[in-house]
Design a protein around this motif. Structure first.
Motif, PDB file in Angstrom:
ATOM      1  N   LEU A  93       0.807  -1.223   0.000  1.00 38.12           N
ATOM      2  CA  LEU A  93       0.000   0.000   0.000  1.00 38.12           C
ATOM      3  C   LEU A  93       0.841   1.274   0.000  1.00 38.12           C
ATOM      4  CD1 LEU A  93      -2.771  -1.130   2.492  1.00 38.12           C
ATOM      5  CD2 LEU A  93      -2.965  -0.888   0.027  1.00 38.12           C
ATOM      6  N   THR A  94       2.155   1.132  -0.040  1.00 33.47           N
ATOM      7  CA  THR A  94       3.022   2.312   0.056  1.00 33.47           C
ATOM      8  C   THR A  94       2.632   3.441  -0.908  1.00 33.47           C
ATOM      9  OG1 THR A  94       4.773   0.829   0.744  1.00 33.47           O
ATOM     10  CG2 THR A  94       5.446   3.063   0.188  1.00 33.47           C
ATOM     11  N   PRO A  95       2.402   3.158  -2.212  1.00 34.28           N
ATOM     12  CA  PRO A  95       2.057   4.282  -3.110  1.00 34.28           C
ATOM     13  C   PRO A  95       0.779   4.994  -2.679  1.00 34.28           C
ATOM     14  CG  PRO A  95       2.301   2.221  -4.357  1.00 34.28           C
ATOM     15  CD  PRO A  95       2.429   1.874  -2.913  1.00 34.28           C
ATOM     16  N   TYR A  96      -0.147   4.245  -2.082  1.00 34.77           N
ATOM     17  CA  TYR A  96      -1.425   4.842  -1.683  1.00 34.77           C
ATOM     18  C   TYR A  96      -1.269   5.671  -0.410  1.00 34.77           C
ATOM     19  CZ  TYR A  96      -2.619   1.293  -5.046  1.00 34.77           C
ATOM     20  OH  TYR A  96      -2.640   0.514  -6.174  1.00 34.77           O
ATOM     21  N   LEU A  97      -0.327   5.243   0.437  1.00 37.74           N
ATOM     22  CA  LEU A  97      -0.059   6.050   1.636  1.00 37.74           C
ATOM     23  C   LEU A  97       0.627   7.357   1.238  1.00 37.74           C
ATOM     24  CD1 LEU A  97       1.105   3.149   3.962  1.00 37.74           C
ATOM     25  CD2 LEU A  97      -0.907   4.572   4.311  1.00 37.74           C
ATOM     26  N   GLU A  98       1.251   7.355   0.062  1.00 38.57           N
ATOM     27  CA  GLU A  98       1.905   8.581  -0.409  1.00 38.57           C
ATOM     28  C   GLU A  98       0.963   9.451  -1.231  1.00 38.57           C
ATOM     29  OE1 GLU A  98       6.254   8.611  -0.801  1.00 38.57           O
ATOM     30  OE2 GLU A  98       5.934   6.643  -1.704  1.00 38.57           O
ATOM     31  N   GLY A  99      -0.294   9.020  -1.404  1.00 39.76           N
ATOM     32  CA  GLY A  99      -1.244   9.918  -2.052  1.00 39.76           C
ATOM     33  C   GLY A  99      -2.004   9.367  -3.235  1.00 39.76           C
ATOM     34  N   ARG A 100      -1.534   8.245  -3.828  1.00 36.75           N
ATOM     35  CA  ARG A 100      -2.270   7.741  -4.997  1.00 36.75           C
ATOM     36  C   ARG A 100      -3.646   7.208  -4.547  1.00 36.75           C
ATOM     37  NH1 ARG A 100      -0.206   2.550  -8.199  1.00 36.75           N
ATOM     38  NH2 ARG A 100       1.750   3.652  -8.317  1.00 36.75           N
ATOM     39  N   PRO A 101      -4.738   7.497  -5.294  1.00 36.62           N
ATOM     40  CA  PRO A 101      -6.045   6.978  -4.883  1.00 36.62           C
ATOM     41  C   PRO A 101      -6.103   5.457  -5.015  1.00 36.62           C
ATOM     42  CG  PRO A 101      -6.263   8.656  -6.612  1.00 36.62           C
ATOM     43  CD  PRO A 101      -4.806   8.329  -6.512  1.00 36.62           C
ATOM     44  N   HIS A 102      -6.676   4.792  -4.039  1.00 40.10           N
ATOM     45  CA  HIS A 102      -6.787   3.327  -4.081  1.00 40.10           C
ATOM     46  C   HIS A 102      -8.155   2.956  -4.669  1.00 40.10           C
ATOM     47  CE1 HIS A 102      -7.114  -0.841  -2.755  1.00 40.10           C
ATOM     48  NE2 HIS A 102      -5.803  -0.834  -2.587  1.00 40.10           N
ATOM     49  N   PRO A 103      -8.184   1.927  -5.562  1.00 40.61           N
ATOM     50  CA  PRO A 103      -9.476   1.570  -6.172  1.00 40.61           C
ATOM     51  C   PRO A 103     -10.521   1.128  -5.132  1.00 40.61           C
ATOM     52  CG  PRO A 103      -7.726   0.025  -6.831  1.00 40.61           C
ATOM     53  CD  PRO A 103      -7.070   1.163  -6.119  1.00 40.61           C
TER      54      PRO A 103
ATOM     55  N   ARG B 274      -1.726  14.662   2.633  1.00 41.13           N
ATOM     56  CA  ARG B 274      -2.908  13.927   3.060  1.00 41.13           C
ATOM     57  C   ARG B 274      -2.461  12.848   4.058  1.00 41.13           C
ATOM     58  NH1 ARG B 274      -5.329   9.466  -0.623  1.00 41.13           N
ATOM     59  NH2 ARG B 274      -3.643   8.524   0.519  1.00 41.13           N
ATOM     60  N   PRO B 275      -2.411  13.182   5.358  1.00 39.41           N
ATOM     61  CA  PRO B 275      -1.937  12.186   6.332  1.00 39.41           C
ATOM     62  C   PRO B 275      -2.857  10.963   6.349  1.00 39.41           C
ATOM     63  CG  PRO B 275      -2.227  14.352   7.356  1.00 39.41           C
ATOM     64  CD  PRO B 275      -2.830  14.437   5.994  1.00 39.41           C
ATOM     65  N   SER B 276      -2.266   9.798   6.623  1.00 42.46           N
ATOM     66  CA  SER B 276      -3.033   8.550   6.636  1.00 42.46           C
ATOM     67  C   SER B 276      -2.820   7.826   7.958  1.00 42.46           C
ATOM     68  CB  SER B 276      -2.578   7.653   5.491  1.00 42.46           C
ATOM     69  OG  SER B 276      -2.950   8.222   4.256  1.00 42.46           O
ATOM     70  N   VAL B 277      -3.554   6.760   8.145  1.00 42.15           N
ATOM     71  CA  VAL B 277      -3.319   5.894   9.300  1.00 42.15           C
ATOM     72  C   VAL B 277      -3.055   4.491   8.766  1.00 42.15           C
ATOM     73  CG1 VAL B 277      -4.221   4.976  11.464  1.00 42.15           C
ATOM     74  CG2 VAL B 277      -4.952   7.245  10.697  1.00 42.15           C
ATOM     75  N   ASP B 278      -2.042   3.848   9.330  1.00 47.40           N
ATOM     76  CA  ASP B 278      -1.660   2.510   8.898  1.00 47.40           C
ATOM     77  C   ASP B 278      -1.522   1.654  10.149  1.00 47.40           C
ATOM     78  OD1 ASP B 278       0.008   0.295   8.039  1.00 47.40           O
ATOM     79  OD2 ASP B 278       1.757   1.525   8.520  1.00 47.40           O
ATOM     80  N   THR B 279      -2.331   0.585  10.252  1.00 42.03           N
ATOM     81  CA  THR B 279      -2.165  -0.264  11.435  1.00 42.03           C
ATOM     82  C   THR B 279      -1.786  -1.677  11.026  1.00 42.03           C
ATOM     83  OG1 THR B 279      -4.312  -1.373  11.831  1.00 42.03           O
ATOM     84  CG2 THR B 279      -4.175   1.005  12.358  1.00 42.03           C
ATOM     85  N   GLY B 280      -1.021  -2.351  11.862  1.00 36.76           N
ATOM     86  CA  GLY B 280      -0.602  -3.717  11.564  1.00 36.76           C
ATOM     87  C   GLY B 280      -0.513  -4.553  12.831  1.00 36.76           C
ATOM     88  N   MET B 281      -1.081  -5.766  12.740  1.00 41.63           N
ATOM     89  CA  MET B 281      -1.082  -6.668  13.902  1.00 41.63           C
ATOM     90  C   MET B 281      -0.761  -8.077  13.413  1.00 41.63           C
ATOM     91  SD  MET B 281      -3.951  -7.055  16.837  1.00 41.63           S
ATOM     92  CE  MET B 281      -5.439  -6.981  15.852  1.00 41.63           C
ATOM     93  N   GLY B 282       0.236  -8.700  13.991  1.00 40.42           N
ATOM     94  CA  GLY B 282       0.616 -10.058  13.592  1.00 40.42           C
ATOM     95  C   GLY B 282      -0.459 -11.053  14.030  1.00 40.42           C
ATOM     96  N   LEU B 283      -1.023 -11.767  13.051  1.00 35.06           N
ATOM     97  CA  LEU B 283      -2.110 -12.701  13.379  1.00 35.06           C
ATOM     98  C   LEU B 283      -1.648 -13.789  14.351  1.00 35.06           C
ATOM     99  CD1 LEU B 283      -4.953 -13.979  12.854  1.00 35.06           C
ATOM    100  CD2 LEU B 283      -3.883 -15.265  11.008  1.00 35.06           C
ATOM    101  N   GLU B 284      -0.473 -14.362  14.082  1.00 32.53           N
ATOM    102  CA  GLU B 284      -0.030 -15.507  14.877  1.00 32.53           C
ATOM    103  C   GLU B 284       0.209 -15.123  16.336  1.00 32.53           C
ATOM    104  OE1 GLU B 284       1.155 -14.505  12.019  1.00 32.53           O
ATOM    105  OE2 GLU B 284       0.680 -16.124  10.611  1.00 32.53           O
ATOM    106  N   ARG B 285       0.733 -13.933  16.536  1.00 30.15           N
ATOM    107  CA  ARG B 285       0.973 -13.497  17.914  1.00 30.15           C
ATOM    108  C   ARG B 285      -0.353 -13.263  18.636  1.00 30.15           C
ATOM    109  NH1 ARG B 285       5.140  -8.689  18.896  1.00 30.15           N
ATOM    110  NH2 ARG B 285       6.501 -10.169  17.868  1.00 30.15           N
ATOM    111  N   LEU B 286      -1.287 -12.643  17.921  1.00 31.88           N
ATOM    112  CA  LEU B 286      -2.599 -12.387  18.518  1.00 31.88           C
ATOM    113  C   LEU B 286      -3.277 -13.709  18.899  1.00 31.88           C
ATOM    114  CD1 LEU B 286      -4.937 -10.409  19.174  1.00 31.88           C
ATOM    115  CD2 LEU B 286      -5.755 -10.781  16.837  1.00 31.88           C
ATOM    116  N   VAL B 287      -3.231 -14.666  17.962  1.00 38.29           N
ATOM    117  CA  VAL B 287      -3.877 -15.962  18.199  1.00 38.29           C
ATOM    118  C   VAL B 287      -3.225 -16.673  19.397  1.00 38.29           C
ATOM    119  CG1 VAL B 287      -4.046 -18.270  17.170  1.00 38.29           C
ATOM    120  CG2 VAL B 287      -4.761 -16.283  15.858  1.00 38.29           C
TER     121      VAL B 287
END
Ligand code: SER
Length: 389
Positions: free
Chosen positions: A45-55, A213-226
């Protein structure tokens, strides 16, 4: 809560809040990307975090499979896996970071049932370029969650240049006792989720430019959560590895570290093949080859007659299904067996060569180079064959 339900709770929560679920989360980055494999949820998603519109719009949610080879030597401990999944949510210039934090808190407490008292967070305390993240500090204080402030640990960037910003890391208490200390003083606080306020772009000269256009990006490791939600000490004790820990020990008598390494590498190999990679001597194919040969070396250490022909198809099916891969089990099995045969041929050639009188004494650097460049025998394989003589 089993893994499937954990996944559903996460994606449903964000879909109910207007997020578009990205489908297709191949390990292969888009064409032109210099990286061999996707290493984090936000990477594609890097290009979209830099401003490109995501479909898909400005609110996104995803379960992204990732592969990290930097952790190969740590595979087999309780947490590191070669292929793993990241749960992620994004606001591409839509809602504010504080809203992301509030939703994160709500999901952990009400969706996943983690008690309020078991949560602790850290926020960016400021440095000589950017001031403290008072907005996040205020949000967590309103929610009544204890906060620590740090500098380096709460600044997120994907590399020396590109989008970056302050983050809030959410920790869960995993100790047997009631919570003690803080994430910076007690390792029983385990980080589960990172909410990044992607507000800047770092330039080559180190300078920071605010993103339009500031964005928010969150990430959570599934295996650790489980692992946490199922109250286990290791990811290998969760339902993610249940078929592996049930089916492999009766087949092969392995010690615990080998069982973990072989399960992890086989599972990773299945996913990489499922995503269309084939073993080769370069690029992605070489990573796959290394993973398969590493697991074969471990598998054969005690008993050279062991073979992947005995691998239960259920393990391939379980892995392909979990990663939502449509590739058939027979394709994966055929690739694994083909690579096993190639490896056997290489070993045989290695054994013959190394039995020659010129290789009986200590080997020089030139010997290793010659064996590698002319006969395709990597150094670790030569060392392994010689130690077995
Ligand atoms: N960029 C953050 C991370 O990779 C959140 O996605 O941890």
């Amino acid at each position: 809560m089993d893994t499937d339900r954990t996944l559903r709770v996460f994606t449903d929560f964000y879909r109910e809040r207007g997020h578009h679920l990205i489908t297709g989360s191949t390990l292969l980055p888009p064409p032109g990307d210099p990286v061999l494999f996707t290493t984090s949820g936000m990477h594609p998603l890097t290009p979209y975090l830099e401003g490109r519109p995501h479909p898909g719009g400005r609110r996104l949610v995803n379960v992204q499979r990732c592969l990290r080879t930097t952790d190969l030597d740590e595979v087999g401990d309780s947490a590191h896996l070669t292929v793993f999944e990241m749960l992620g949510s994004w606001s591409l210039g839509d809602y504010e970071h504080s809203r992301s934090l509030r939703w994160g808190y709500e999901l952990l407490r009400d969706g996943f049932g983690i008690p309020h008292e078991r949560l602790h967070v850290t926020v960016f305390g400021g440095d000589d370029q950017v001031g403290p993240d008072v907005e996040s500090l205020g949000t967590w204080r309103e929610l009544g969650v204890p906060v620590d402030q740090t500098t380096e640990d709460n600044w997120w960037s994907n590399g020396p240049v590109g989008p970056c910003g302050p983050d809030s890391e959410i920790f869960v208490w995993t100790g047997e006792t009631s919570p003690q200390g803080t994430p910076t003083t007690d390792p029983r606080w385990v980080e589960v989720w990172n909410h990044v306020s992607m507000r800047y772009r770092r330039h080559e000269d180190g300078g920071l430019q605010p993103l339009e256009r500031p964005s928010v990006d969150t990430g959570m490791g599934l295996e650790r959560l489980v692992t946490i939600l199922q109250g286990r000490e290791s990811v290998y004790e969760t339902d993610l590895f249940e078929p592996w820990t049930r089916l492999l020990p009766p087949l092969w008598d392995l010690d615990e570290p080998s069982l973990r390494l072989i399960s992890d590498h086989l599972r990773s190999g299945v996913v990489v093949i499922g995503d269309g990679v084939r073993p080769s001597n370069t690029g992605r194919g070489y990573v796959l080859r290394r993973v398969v040969r590493r697991l074969l070396t471990s598998l054969r250490r005690e008993d050279p007659s062991r073979t992947l022909s005995d691998l239960p198809v259920e393990l391939l099916r379980h892995t392909l299904d979990h990663f939502r891969l449509t590739c058939g089990t027979e394709v994966v099995r055929a690739e694994l067996l083909r690579e096993e045969r190639r490896f056997d041929t290489l070993l045989e050639r290695g054994r013959r060569l190394l039995s020659l009188p010129r290789y009986q004494g200590p080997l020089s650097e030139r010997d290793y180079e010659y064996l590698h460049d002319t006969h395709g025998l990597p150094r670790d394989l030569v060392v392994g064959l010689r130690s077995r003589e």
